[in-house]
Design an enzyme around this catalytic site. Structure first.
Site, mmCIF file in Angstrom:
data_model
loop_
_atom_site.group_PDB
_atom_site.id
_atom_site.type_symbol
_atom_site.label_atom_id
_atom_site.label_comp_id
_atom_site.label_asym_id
_atom_site.label_seq_id
_atom_site.Cartn_x
_atom_site.Cartn_y
_atom_site.Cartn_z
ATOM 1 C CB SER A 109 53.295 42.224 32.474
ATOM 2 O OG SER A 109 53.060 41.081 33.077
ATOM 3 C CB THR A 138 54.600 45.829 39.322
ATOM 4 O OG1 THR A 138 54.219 44.761 39.280
ATOM 5 C CG2 THR A 138 56.105 46.077 39.140
ATOM 6 C CD GLU A 162 54.431 36.452 32.248
ATOM 7 O OE1 GLU A 162 54.872 37.040 33.142
ATOM 8 O OE2 GLU A 162 54.860 35.553 31.553
#
Length: 179
Positions: free
Chosen positions: A50, A94, A146
């Protein structure tokens, strides 16, 4: 993804087509409105692959005349009020991504998030969210997310420059030449 030995690229195409078809036009319009402010500096970030998509988005924004930076690059300036941060995270959870989003918001920057989880912590921190609705996939890891995020960001940039007759000339002039 049902892959055929003869045409796995068509299976990938079909998966990406499904994801792009499910993206909300209202979310894309909101993202376009955010990105349309040419006076705003843009910072792009994500982790892992990413992060690579974020670097490509920053590069393309720079190519078409935006003041754009990849977070973590040695030449990236500090973020401040009025700037924008594009955060790309499949999970939206994340830790480093959340840290950057919180910091940016604290400095008064606007946050645009691309995530597969519209109820994630990142989505809650963002001013604008593009929900990238990934599905079951035969692709490795987060590839479907992605690749879809990259295409959505490129499409936004293309749309933003659609009425700019000099956009392609600007891109060619700003493209790296120390290669």
């Amino acid at each position: 993804m049902s892959t055929s030995v003869d045409s796995p690229w068509l299976a990938v195409r079909d998966e990406i087509t499904g994801v792009l078809s499910a993206v909300s036009p209202a979310q894309m319009a909101a993202a376009k409105a955010m990105l349309a402010d040419r006076h705003r500096r843009w910072f792009c970030s994500g982790q892992g692959r990413s992060g690579l998509v974020a670097q490509m988005a920053a590069m393309r924004l720079m190519h078409v005349g935006f003041d754009a930076h990849a977070v973590g690059e040695a030449t990236a300036p500090s973020i401040s009020r009025g700037d924008g941060l594009v955060m790309i995270s499949n999970s939206g959870e994340t830790p480093v991504t959340l840290h950057f989003a919180r910091l940016a918001a604290g400095f008064g920057a606007q946050v645009l998030a691309l995530t597969s989880r519209p109820t994630s912590t990142l989505a809650g921190l963002a001013n604008t969210v593009i929900h990238v609705q990934t599905t079951e996939t035969g692709q490795f890891g987060g590839s479907l997310f992605e690749l879809s995020a990259l295409l959505l960001l490129d499409a936004l940039i293309l749309e933003l420059t659609g009425n700019d007759t000099d956009a392609h000339a600007t891109m060619r002039a700003r493209h790296a030449n120390l290669q």
